[in-house]
Design a protein around this motif. Sequence first.
Motif, PDB file in Angstrom:
ATOM      1  N   ALA A   1       0.828  -1.205   0.000  1.00  0.00           N
ATOM      2  CA  ALA A   1       0.000   0.000   0.000  1.00  0.00           C
ATOM      3  C   ALA A   1       0.864   1.258   0.000  1.00  0.00           C
ATOM      4  CB  ALA A   1      -0.929  -0.011   1.209  1.00  0.00           C
ATOM      5  N   GLU A   2       1.923   1.231   0.775  1.00  0.00           N
ATOM      6  CA  GLU A   2       2.820   2.401   0.838  1.00  0.00           C
ATOM      7  C   GLU A   2       3.475   2.653  -0.515  1.00  0.00           C
ATOM      8  OE1 GLU A   2       6.809   3.915   3.300  1.00  0.00           O
ATOM      9  OE2 GLU A   2       5.853   1.998   3.792  1.00  0.00           O
ATOM     10  N   LEU A   3       3.950   1.600  -1.165  1.00  0.00           N
ATOM     11  CA  LEU A   3       4.607   1.750  -2.456  1.00  0.00           C
ATOM     12  C   LEU A   3       3.650   2.273  -3.519  1.00  0.00           C
ATOM     13  CD1 LEU A   3       6.688  -1.561  -2.515  1.00  0.00           C
ATOM     14  CD2 LEU A   3       7.612   0.763  -2.362  1.00  0.00           C
ATOM     15  N   ARG A   4       2.402   1.862  -3.457  1.00  0.00           N
ATOM     16  CA  ARG A   4       1.422   2.252  -4.457  1.00  0.00           C
ATOM     17  C   ARG A   4       0.688   3.537  -4.094  1.00  0.00           C
ATOM     18  NH1 ARG A   4      -0.165  -1.904  -8.077  1.00  0.00           N
ATOM     19  NH2 ARG A   4      -2.299  -1.096  -8.130  1.00  0.00           N
ATOM     20  N   GLY A   5       0.936   4.055  -2.897  1.00  0.00           N
ATOM     21  CA  GLY A   5       0.258   5.270  -2.459  1.00  0.00           C
ATOM     22  C   GLY A   5      -1.223   5.067  -2.263  1.00  0.00           C
ATOM     23  N   GLU A   6      -1.588   3.891  -1.744  1.00  0.00           N
ATOM     24  CA  GLU A   6      -2.993   3.553  -1.565  1.00  0.00           C
ATOM     25  C   GLU A   6      -3.309   3.331  -0.094  1.00  0.00           C
ATOM     26  OE1 GLU A   6      -4.157   0.308  -4.059  1.00  0.00           O
ATOM     27  OE2 GLU A   6      -3.044   1.051  -5.794  1.00  0.00           O
ATOM     28  N   ASP A   7      -4.577   3.471   0.244  1.00  0.00           N
ATOM     29  CA  ASP A   7      -5.035   3.201   1.601  1.00  0.00           C
ATOM     30  C   ASP A   7      -4.955   1.701   1.871  1.00  0.00           C
ATOM     31  OD1 ASP A   7      -6.736   4.227   4.070  1.00  0.00           O
ATOM     32  OD2 ASP A   7      -7.665   2.365   3.340  1.00  0.00           O
ATOM     33  N   VAL A   8      -4.394   1.326   3.015  1.00  0.00           N
ATOM     34  CA  VAL A   8      -4.164  -0.088   3.301  1.00  0.00           C
ATOM     35  C   VAL A   8      -5.478  -0.865   3.426  1.00  0.00           C
ATOM     36  CG1 VAL A   8      -4.041   0.185   5.814  1.00  0.00           C
ATOM     37  CG2 VAL A   8      -2.795  -1.682   4.696  1.00  0.00           C
ATOM     38  N   ASN A   9      -6.509  -0.233   3.955  1.00  0.00           N
ATOM     39  CA  ASN A   9      -7.793  -0.925   4.097  1.00  0.00           C
ATOM     40  C   ASN A   9      -8.464  -1.152   2.740  1.00  0.00           C
ATOM     41  OD1 ASN A   9      -7.760  -1.133   6.972  1.00  0.00           O
ATOM     42  ND2 ASN A   9      -8.270   1.047   7.085  1.00  0.00           N
ATOM     43  N   VAL A  10      -8.364  -0.156   1.873  1.00  0.00           N
ATOM     44  CA  VAL A  10      -8.909  -0.311   0.524  1.00  0.00           C
ATOM     45  C   VAL A  10      -8.156  -1.409  -0.221  1.00  0.00           C
ATOM     46  CG1 VAL A  10      -9.215   0.835  -1.711  1.00  0.00           C
ATOM     47  CG2 VAL A  10      -9.724   2.065   0.400  1.00  0.00           C
ATOM     48  N   LEU A  11      -6.831  -1.442  -0.056  1.00  0.00           N
ATOM     49  CA  LEU A  11      -6.041  -2.473  -0.735  1.00  0.00           C
ATOM     50  C   LEU A  11      -6.331  -3.856  -0.158  1.00  0.00           C
ATOM     51  CD1 LEU A  11      -4.006  -2.822  -2.995  1.00  0.00           C
ATOM     52  CD2 LEU A  11      -2.161  -2.549  -1.311  1.00  0.00           C
ATOM     53  N   ALA A  12      -6.608  -3.921   1.135  1.00  0.00           N
ATOM     54  CA  ALA A  12      -6.994  -5.205   1.735  1.00  0.00           C
ATOM     55  C   ALA A  12      -8.271  -5.724   1.090  1.00  0.00           C
ATOM     56  CB  ALA A  12      -7.183  -5.044   3.241  1.00  0.00           C
ATOM     57  N   GLU A  13      -9.244  -4.843   0.900  1.00  0.00           N
ATOM     58  CA  GLU A  13     -10.488  -5.242   0.256  1.00  0.00           C
ATOM     59  C   GLU A  13     -10.247  -5.682  -1.186  1.00  0.00           C
ATOM     60  OE1 GLU A  13     -13.269  -2.066   0.564  1.00  0.00           O
ATOM     61  OE2 GLU A  13     -13.438  -2.195   2.749  1.00  0.00           O
ATOM     62  N   ARG A  14      -9.389  -4.945  -1.864  1.00  0.00           N
ATOM     63  CA  ARG A  14      -9.114  -5.252  -3.266  1.00  0.00           C
ATOM     64  C   ARG A  14      -8.430  -6.607  -3.412  1.00  0.00           C
ATOM     65  NH1 ARG A  14     -10.949  -4.390  -8.146  1.00  0.00           N
ATOM     66  NH2 ARG A  14     -11.025  -6.628  -7.842  1.00  0.00           N
ATOM     67  N   THR A  15      -7.376  -6.851  -2.618  1.00  0.00           N
ATOM     68  CA  THR A  15      -6.646  -8.113  -2.753  1.00  0.00           C
ATOM     69  C   THR A  15      -7.477  -9.301  -2.281  1.00  0.00           C
ATOM     70  OG1 THR A  15      -5.541  -7.675  -0.618  1.00  0.00           O
ATOM     71  CG2 THR A  15      -4.359  -7.040  -2.632  1.00  0.00           C
ATOM     72  N   THR A  16      -8.336  -9.079  -1.308  1.00  0.00           N
ATOM     73  CA  THR A  16      -9.232 -10.151  -0.876  1.00  0.00           C
ATOM     74  C   THR A  16     -10.223 -10.491  -1.974  1.00  0.00           C
ATOM     75  OG1 THR A  16      -9.024  -9.648   1.477  1.00  0.00           O
ATOM     76  CG2 THR A  16     -11.027 -10.773   0.794  1.00  0.00           C
ATOM     77  N   ALA A  17     -10.788  -9.467  -2.603  1.00  0.00           N
ATOM     78  CA  ALA A  17     -11.706  -9.705  -3.728  1.00  0.00           C
ATOM     79  C   ALA A  17     -10.996 -10.435  -4.857  1.00  0.00           C
ATOM     80  CB  ALA A  17     -12.276  -8.378  -4.221  1.00  0.00           C
ATOM     81  N   ASN A  18      -9.738 -10.070  -5.109  1.00  0.00           N
ATOM     82  CA  ASN A  18      -8.963 -10.747  -6.151  1.00  0.00           C
ATOM     83  C   ASN A  18      -8.753 -12.221  -5.820  1.00  0.00           C
ATOM     84  OD1 ASN A  18      -8.762  -8.258  -7.390  1.00  0.00           O
ATOM     85  ND2 ASN A  18      -6.637  -7.896  -6.770  1.00  0.00           N
ATOM     86  N   ALA A  19      -8.424 -12.491  -4.547  1.00  0.00           N
ATOM     87  CA  ALA A  19      -8.210 -13.875  -4.125  1.00  0.00           C
ATOM     88  C   ALA A  19      -9.483 -14.706  -4.289  1.00  0.00           C
ATOM     89  CB  ALA A  19      -7.728 -13.915  -2.675  1.00  0.00           C
ATOM     90  N   ARG A  20     -10.601 -14.121  -3.932  1.00  0.00           N
ATOM     91  CA  ARG A  20     -11.871 -14.839  -4.078  1.00  0.00           C
ATOM     92  C   ARG A  20     -12.206 -15.052  -5.548  1.00  0.00           C
ATOM     93  NH1 ARG A  20     -15.121 -11.559   0.698  1.00  0.00           N
ATOM     94  NH2 ARG A  20     -14.689 -13.068   2.353  1.00  0.00           N
ATOM     95  N   HIS A  21     -11.915 -14.082  -6.366  1.00  0.00           N
ATOM     96  CA  HIS A  21     -12.184 -14.216  -7.794  1.00  0.00           C
ATOM     97  C   HIS A  21     -11.355 -15.348  -8.383  1.00  0.00           C
ATOM     98  CE1 HIS A  21     -13.151 -13.082 -11.915  1.00  0.00           C
ATOM     99  NE2 HIS A  21     -11.853 -13.098 -12.183  1.00  0.00           N
ATOM    100  N   LEU A  22     -10.107 -15.489  -7.920  1.00  0.00           N
ATOM    101  CA  LEU A  22      -9.211 -16.491  -8.483  1.00  0.00           C
ATOM    102  C   LEU A  22      -9.475 -17.877  -7.890  1.00  0.00           C
ATOM    103  CD1 LEU A  22      -6.799 -17.031 -10.365  1.00  0.00           C
ATOM    104  CD2 LEU A  22      -5.283 -16.617  -8.405  1.00  0.00           C
ATOM    105  N   PHE A  23      -9.556 -17.968  -6.568  1.00  0.00           N
ATOM    106  CA  PHE A  23      -9.623 -19.258  -5.896  1.00  0.00           C
ATOM    107  C   PHE A  23     -11.029 -19.707  -5.518  1.00  0.00           C
ATOM    108  CE2 PHE A  23      -5.227 -17.841  -4.782  1.00  0.00           C
ATOM    109  CZ  PHE A  23      -4.541 -18.868  -5.410  1.00  0.00           C
ATOM    110  N   GLY A  24     -11.996 -18.796  -5.576  1.00  0.00           N
ATOM    111  CA  GLY A  24     -13.362 -19.172  -5.247  1.00  0.00           C
ATOM    112  C   GLY A  24     -13.946 -18.322  -4.149  1.00  0.00           C
ATOM    113  N   SER A  25     -15.252 -18.113  -4.220  1.00  0.00           N
ATOM    114  CA  SER A  25     -15.947 -17.217  -3.286  1.00  0.00           C
ATOM    115  C   SER A  25     -15.976 -17.756  -1.862  1.00  0.00           C
ATOM    116  CB  SER A  25     -17.373 -16.972  -3.769  1.00  0.00           C
ATOM    117  OG  SER A  25     -18.076 -18.200  -3.875  1.00  0.00           O
ATOM    118  N   HIS A  26     -15.653 -19.052  -1.655  1.00  0.00           N
ATOM    119  CA  HIS A  26     -15.657 -19.614  -0.312  1.00  0.00           C
ATOM    120  C   HIS A  26     -14.462 -19.159   0.512  1.00  0.00           C
ATOM    121  CE1 HIS A  26     -14.122 -22.378  -3.386  1.00  0.00           C
ATOM    122  NE2 HIS A  26     -13.097 -22.537  -2.570  1.00  0.00           N
ATOM    123  N   LEU A  27     -13.503 -18.482  -0.108  1.00  0.00           N
ATOM    124  CA  LEU A  27     -12.372 -17.945   0.646  1.00  0.00           C
ATOM    125  C   LEU A  27     -12.864 -16.889   1.639  1.00  0.00           C
ATOM    126  CD1 LEU A  27      -9.198 -17.374  -1.562  1.00  0.00           C
ATOM    127  CD2 LEU A  27      -9.367 -18.618   0.580  1.00  0.00           C
TER     128      LEU A  27
END
Length: 255
Positions: free
Chosen positions: A229-255
């Motif tokens: 988040a620091e390197l990208r200049g993004e809010d850590v909570n927003v990035l947490a939501e984004r990467t979690t959504a990405n993980a669910r999209h890739l591995f399945g919504s049960h994550l």
Amino acid sequence: MIVDTHAHLQVAAFAGDVAAVLERARAAGVERTVVVGIDPESSLAAAELTRQHAGLVATAGVHPCSAAAHGPGDLQRIEELIDSGDYVAVGETGLDWHHRGTSDRAEQLDAFHFHLDLARRRDLPVVIHCRKSFEDLAQVLGHHRGVRGVVHSFAEGPAQAEQVAAAGLHVAFGGLLTSPRNRKIRAAAELVPAELLLVETDSPFLVPDGVDEARNEPRHARRVLEVLAELRGEDVNVLAERTTANARHLFGSHL
């Protein structure tokens, strides 16, 4: 919520300690972990952990450094495990030209092609290992266009990250990202499209910079996320939501 998309909780380093490890992870906001298999035995053990502990999913595969010890019979066993329905992805697979003497190139290439074809046939993502082998890996991936997956513990630079993203593959950053010395990896992290970003630990390996522990744990995915988040200049909570959504999209919504 944070997802650690790559950990090896089934190895001896975590024997008898998984429940406590997961409790510490949840306290740090890491509520889901992908337990990655590196051979048939560890893949079976990964699935067993998912039955014992909430918040875990498993993968099945043969690590490139193990390809010499696991021939066609064991690869067929991986296919049988995948067909059991207990796994969300194929792998860990890939290429590793760094650890010489473990598997020759032909064996690794054959195993990599097998895993990619299996992932395509079963419509599952593939977990990809790449060390000192990016050009060859990219060539192989070119023969398997359309396969979904992630290049884990990304250790390349911006140009390679662009190639991975152009292929539609996710890019997972781990402990290597946290060291200021790894400038090319940090530069790559700044330009990966947000929808393809993932975080991981590769536990028990690759302890983040500044963490005074011999064993990495899923809870340290938070540290990776904070640096990203620091390197990208993004809010850590927003990035947490984004990467979690990405993980669910890739591995399945049960994550």
